[in-house]
Write an enzyme that holds these catalytic residues in place. Structure first.
Site, PDB file in Angstrom:
ATOM      1  N   LYS A 191      -4.694  -2.126   5.737  1.00 39.88           N
ATOM      2  CA  LYS A 191      -5.063  -0.764   6.123  1.00 39.88           C
ATOM      3  C   LYS A 191      -6.522  -0.743   6.595  1.00 39.88           C
ATOM      4  CE  LYS A 191      -1.102   0.935   4.675  1.00 39.88           C
ATOM      5  NZ  LYS A 191      -0.350  -0.312   4.809  1.00 39.88           N
ATOM      6  N   ASP A 192      -6.878   0.310   7.328  1.00 39.42           N
ATOM      7  CA  ASP A 192      -8.226   0.439   7.863  1.00 39.42           C
ATOM      8  C   ASP A 192      -9.261   0.430   6.745  1.00 39.42           C
ATOM      9  OD1 ASP A 192      -6.265   1.750   9.748  1.00 39.42           O
ATOM     10  OD2 ASP A 192      -8.054   1.784  10.990  1.00 39.42           O
ATOM     11  N   ARG A 193     -10.422  -0.138   7.064  1.00 40.57           N
ATOM     12  CA  ARG A 193     -11.515  -0.123   6.102  1.00 40.57           C
ATOM     13  C   ARG A 193     -12.103   1.272   6.002  1.00 40.57           C
ATOM     14  NH1 ARG A 193     -16.990   0.031   5.817  1.00 40.57           N
ATOM     15  NH2 ARG A 193     -17.975  -1.159   4.154  1.00 40.57           N
ATOM     16  N   LYS A 236      -7.862   3.412  -2.204  1.00 42.21           N
ATOM     17  CA  LYS A 236      -9.185   2.871  -1.908  1.00 42.21           C
ATOM     18  C   LYS A 236      -9.900   3.751  -0.890  1.00 42.21           C
ATOM     19  CE  LYS A 236      -7.675  -0.394   1.674  1.00 42.21           C
ATOM     20  NZ  LYS A 236      -8.403   0.226   2.794  1.00 42.21           N
TER      21      LYS A 236
END
Length: 684
Positions: free
Chosen positions: A246-248, A217
């Site tokens: 997880k981080d955006r 992503k």
């Protein structure tokens, strides 16, 4: 607390001596700082430097490390194969008729039992459809079974035979299995690929209860990706499970699982997604659970690296010394600033009120007018402050993405004096976050005091993990577990280091753990360390020995966390560049495409000869960290800069674009923006 609305690109600078730590464009809305949450000490004595983090989302890569220790990468993305051309109906029917052959022997037996008139009727059913029913009845069950079998054999299963309540036979043309037809229609509609992609078929294994797959992503939250996948499959969001969030703002790769979903359905989703790619499918017997990972590999680009002041050493020398120190000595394993929220009122202060059972104060803190909140929520907060009894007016003004605030207002709208009931309307994971944040605050503060007093010396009475004993898993632990709360040792116990072990030098500071306060942990036997817990919590009228609560989810069992963290496989590269938007690192998909086009797999980090040389300096850092560790705390140690400014960023400057070029505004005053780690790459 509110989820963050889109915000702007940011620059990270060391604070100037004549500049306030942070201020808004109007007034001074100062957020919480590192000392406010116990983050005070450093390990290394090297000099620091400033830089820009996450200017582009491709400046931050996270690849999950599986339980087997493998760094997860996208290995194969299914290719779209052209659908087979549909045959004209007449041609298809003609072929079917050519293939159809009556079994004359079986038909002869049918003639002997049912008569010639019935056989003629059966042939008409095969040719034109319709139905035919016998007049003769058959009471014997075995005989009826034999007739059913003869019909299937004689007419190649093209005729369906049924026994009527009067024990006659009714024959119709077989229309096929409706369930199979629906599945075939679904596959055709979605242009499924699995059967057309031999690599997918070869890797997915035998059908099991769960399908595991890799999510790639870009610039999207993990949970958002899971919700999107579930939505397209018309399933509940909880159907898609992951090992950790997880981080955006970044490019991330992680495993996920879903129950009772064939690979074909998942493969078909790729053509509908823009920033998500699903790959590497495999059937497994068990689902992926939160915590089923060994950590993450980060590749972080720090742009526009500069020294705060001129000195004897050039910037690349300072960078090399700082990163060498990180690789050799690690960093203090603090809970990072993002754990404490983005508003003026930090999450752990809400947690304190909940643990004190002061529910009204907790709710009113969340609804209060604060110097630093989501701007769109200010009108609602002011309305509530003016007239606390007019809940509906405040609710109408509150943005729906302010989840906690909206939940409280809805609860109060139903029962204006039920403060606990209003708090319990907040989604469960968010409620628990507040009290966990207080545990993190206590842990940070105690560890800072320990290092200030005793340095990195191992003390008699320090705690180390006792791998010979397992703690009792608390009810709902699977759902309570938070990836960044504990080490992988969440269900082990700890014991104090003895005098004999001190003489033997059996342990180093990297073995030492400290507990977050709870009813199911041991506290250090060392008097001063234990006293730190007691003194810090006593300020709020709390005790480390009384962590059970009448609200079950606010009863905290506690956990152990290593004092220091040592990142693994630390590597770094320096690159000179001119274009502020120059990409420095290839994504997994970039590497796959290059390999398909050239047959050669390029490196992850671009070589200097692939980047036009300029006056700017970028540092690309690669390191592996445990799932309970914060990359921002490693960067803090390296750069010697505070991470107090909104999540995982430092002091920030707005940037805009003009004619496609990144430019600074006329004024360079530093200010706070909401959730800077979540910045958008759009123009101002």
């Amino acid at each position: 607390m509110a989820t963050s609305p889109p915000s702007k690109r940011a620059r990270i600078d060391a604070p100037k001596p004549d500049q306030p730590a942070a201020s808004t464009t109007e007034g001074s809305a100062v957020g919480i700082t590192e000392p406010d949450v116990g983050i005070i000490q450093y390990l290394g004595s090297h000099a620091g430097f400033s830089g820009v983090l996450k200017q582009r989302y491709t400046d931050f890569f996270v690849n999950e490390i599986t339980p087997s220790g493998e760094v997860l990468h996208v290995k194969h993305v299914p290719t779209q194969a052209p659908p087979r051309p549909a045959q004209p109906k007449k041609e298809q029917r003609k072929k079917e008729e050519e293939k159809f052959v009556i079994d004359e022997i079986a038909e002869g037996e049918i003639t002997a039992i049912l008569g010639e008139e019935c056989v003629l009727g059966l042939r008409e059913v095969v040719k034109s459809g319709g139905s035919y029913e016998t007049t003769k009845t058959f009471d014997d069950k075995d005989e009826r079974g034999r007739i059913h079998q003869l019909i299937r054999t004689a007419y190649n299963s093209k005729v369906e035979s049924k026994t009527t309540p009067e024990y006659t036979f009714k024959f119709t043309k077989f229309a096929g299995n409706q369930g199979n037809n629906r599945r075939r229609d679904h596959r055709s509609k979605n242009q499924t690929l699995a059967a057309l992609d031999p690599i997918v078929v070869g890797n997915m294994g035998d059908r099991e209860a769960f399908t595991h797959f890799t999510i790639f992503k870009e610039n999207k939250e993990s949970m958002d990706a899971c919700h999107i996948i579930a939505k397209y499959l018309r399933m509940k969001p909880k159907s898609v499970t992951i090992a950790g969030t997880k981080d955006r703002r970044g490019v991330t790769v992680q495993r996920a699982s879903i129950a009772h979903t064939p690979v074909e359905r998942l493969v078909s989703l790729n053509k509908a997604f823009r920033d998500i790619v699903l790959s590497d499918f495999r059937y497994e017997k068990e689902r992926i659970k939160l915590g089923d990972l060994c950590g993450n590999e980060f590749v972080i680009t720090i742009r526009d690296v500069q020294l705060p002041t001129a000195g004897d050493k050039d910037v690349e020398t300072v960078v090399n010394e700082a990163l060498t120190s990180l690789a050799k000595t690690g960093f203090i394993n603090y809970f990072g600033m993002q754990r404490f929220g983005t508003h003026s009122v930090p999450t752990h202060e809400i947690g304190i009120k909940l643990l004190q059972k002061r529910y009204q104060e907790a709710a009113q803190l969340l609804l209060s007018v604060q110097p630093l909140v989501v701007p769109e929520s200010v009108a609602a907060r002011e309305q509530y402050a003016r007239d606390p009894d007019d809940i509906s007016s405040a609710l109408k003004l509150m943005p729906r993405y302010c989840t906690a605030e909206v939940s409280i207002l809805r609860g109060l709208e139903r029962s204006s004096q039920d403060w606990l009931g209003a708090i319990m309307q907040i989604p469960r994971n968010l409620r628990i976050m507040y009290v966990h944040a207080y545990q993190s605050f206590v842990w940070n503060t105690v560890v800072s005091e320990r290092i200030a007093k005793f340095g990195l010396a191992v003390l008699e009475g320090d705690l180390v993990l006792d791998d010979t004993k397992k703690a009792n898993a608390q009810e709902d632990d699977e759902h309570e577990f938070e990836e960044d709360v504990m080490d992988r040792s969440e269900f082990v116990t700890a014991r104090s280091i003895t005098a004999e072990e001190m003489r033997e030098g059996k342990f180093t500071i990297f073995d030492v753990v400290m507990p977050s306060p709870g009813f199911d942990v041991e506290y250090p036997a060392h008097f001063e360390l234990r006293a730190s817990y007691e003194r810090i919590m006593a300020k709020e009228g709390l005790s480390p020995y009384k962590m059970r609560h009448n609200v079950k989810e606010f009863s905290l069992s506690g956990a152990y966390r290593h004092v220091l963290a040592m990142p693994g496989n630390v590597e770094w590269w320096c690159r000179r560049y001119s274009d502020p938007l120059q990409q420095m690192v290839r994504t997994d998909l970039d590497i796959l495409r290059a390999r398909e086009q050239t047959g050669i797999e390029p490196g992850r980090v671009l070589d200097q000869d692939e980047i036009p040389v300029g006056d700017r300096l970028a540092v690309i850092l690669k390191l592996r960290m445990g799932s309970s560790q914060y990359a921002t705390m490693a960067l803090r140690e390296v750069m010697k800069l505070e991470t107090s400014r909104r999540g995982d960023m430092f002091d920030v400057k707005l940037f805009g674009t003009r004619d496609g070029q990144l430019v600074e505004p006329a004024t360079s005053s530093t200010f706070i923006i909401e959730a800077a780690y979540d910045l958008e790459e759009n123009e101002l």
